[in-house]
Design a protein around this motif. Structure first.
Motif, PDB file in Angstrom:
ATOM      1  N   CYS A   1       0.407   2.951   3.771  1.00 48.45           N
ATOM      2  CA  CYS A   1       0.811   2.329   5.046  1.00 48.45           C
ATOM      3  C   CYS A   1       1.769   1.150   4.854  1.00 48.45           C
ATOM      4  O   CYS A   1       2.206   0.553   5.838  1.00 48.45           O
ATOM      5  CB  CYS A   1      -0.427   1.867   5.810  1.00 48.45           C
ATOM      6  SG  CYS A   1      -1.198   0.418   5.079  1.00 48.45           S
TER       7      CYS A   1
ATOM      8  N   CYS B   1      -6.746   2.221   4.113  1.00 45.56           N
ATOM      9  CA  CYS B   1      -6.317   3.552   3.639  1.00 45.56           C
ATOM     10  C   CYS B   1      -7.264   4.097   2.573  1.00 45.56           C
ATOM     11  O   CYS B   1      -7.424   5.318   2.439  1.00 45.56           O
ATOM     12  CB  CYS B   1      -4.899   3.495   3.099  1.00 45.56           C
ATOM     13  SG  CYS B   1      -3.686   3.102   4.366  1.00 45.56           S
TER      14      CYS B   1
ATOM     15  N   CYS C   1      -4.537  -0.048   0.238  1.00 40.61           N
ATOM     16  CA  CYS C   1      -5.250  -1.103   0.977  1.00 40.61           C
ATOM     17  C   CYS C   1      -6.652  -0.626   1.367  1.00 40.61           C
ATOM     18  O   CYS C   1      -6.963   0.568   1.295  1.00 40.61           O
ATOM     19  CB  CYS C   1      -4.456  -1.529   2.213  1.00 40.61           C
ATOM     20  SG  CYS C   1      -4.544  -0.340   3.569  1.00 40.61           S
TER      21      CYS C   1
ATOM     22  N   CYS D   1       0.845  -1.196   0.000  1.00 44.46           N
ATOM     23  CA  CYS D   1       0.000   0.000   0.000  1.00 44.46           C
ATOM     24  C   CYS D   1       0.882   1.248   0.000  1.00 44.46           C
ATOM     25  O   CYS D   1       1.841   1.337   0.768  1.00 44.46           O
ATOM     26  CB  CYS D   1      -0.890  -0.017   1.230  1.00 44.46           C
ATOM     27  SG  CYS D   1      -1.790   1.522   1.488  1.00 44.46           S
TER      28      CYS D   1
END
Ligand SMILES: [Zn+2]
Length: 243
Positions: free
Chosen positions: A155, A176, A173, A152
């Motif tokens: 993150c 997020c 992801c 991602c």
């Protein structure tokens, strides 16, 4: 006089019968050259100045400019003109090559990719969507702007990707995506991208992508490419019309 294998990626008419062509060459990157008498059907160089024409070009140099002196055709790619989608895809490929190639900077990988993609489109050996999707993903790779598909972009989590962020250049992801948004994608999109990574341009007819994913790939990758370029490619609207 230098000679090189090249393909015409842009043409501009001037005067009554002359034409300026932009070539993607195998040995010298991008080159502009004048073709005298290009529009006379009786001219020896009539085909040399047609968009997508590919062959061995010989040049003369005068006052710092190049002109085409000789031409031996290898592929005319004439079959591209018979269908709107194939022709639009070929125009996009030529536009993108024109933007990414540089003068006096050999780009053999870009040349091989461009010729093989045009060949596949001309022969209908894969669908136009597959040829174009493959072309763009390979172009991103060659140019060093391949998106992140493993983690991602916010993150660095390695699972459950649900979106693609063109601004951050990769997958997002599920957690997020709630905050940052992005374009929806799924695992089949990522699998299709990864399946193409090990396929060389000359094996483009081995690429297998579903119709649904072709469309997604093209729209997501064109948006990302244009974001990286910070300008739209002029033929992309024809592609978006065809999706
Ligand atoms: Zn995340």
């Amino acid at each position: 006089m230098r000679k090189t294998l090249a393909v015409v990626i842009k043409t501009v008419d001037f005067k009554d019968n002359d034409r300026m062509i932009t070539l993607l060459t195998q040995d010298h990157g991008k080159m502009s050259a004048k073709v005298r008498g290009a529009k006379k059907q009786t001219s020896k160089l009539f085909f040399a100045s047609s968009l997508f024409c590919c062959g061995e070009y010989g040049f003369y140099e005068k006052n710092g400019f190049f002109g085409v002196r000789s031409f031996h055709i290898k592929y005319s790619f004439a079959n591209l003109q018979n269908d709107y989608e194939e022709y639009s895809a070929a125009c996009f490929i030529a536009d993108a090559a024109n933007v990414f190639a540089q003068e006096d900077y050999a780009a053999p990988k870009l040349f091989a990719l461009t010729i093989n993609a045009l060949y596949a489109l001309d022969n209908r050996s894969v669908s136009w969507g597959t040829a174009l999707g493959y072309y763009i993903q390979r172009l991103l790779y060659i140019d060093g702007i391949y998106p992140s598909l493993e983690a991602c972009v916010f993150c660095e989590s390695g699972k459950e990707f649900t979106s693609f962020s063109k601004n951050h250049g990769g997958v997002v992801c599920a957690v997020c995506a709630k905050e940052h948004g992005g374009v929806r994608i799924d695992s089949e999109f990522i699998s299709a991208m990864k399946s193409m990574e090990d396929i060389l341009p000359r094996d483009i007819n081995k690429v297998k992508i579903s119709k649904r994913i072709e469309k997604k790939l093209i729209s997501v990758l064109i948006d990302y490419l244009e974001h990286e370029l910070q300008k739209p490619l002029k033929s992309s609207r024809f592609i978006k019309d065809a999706l």
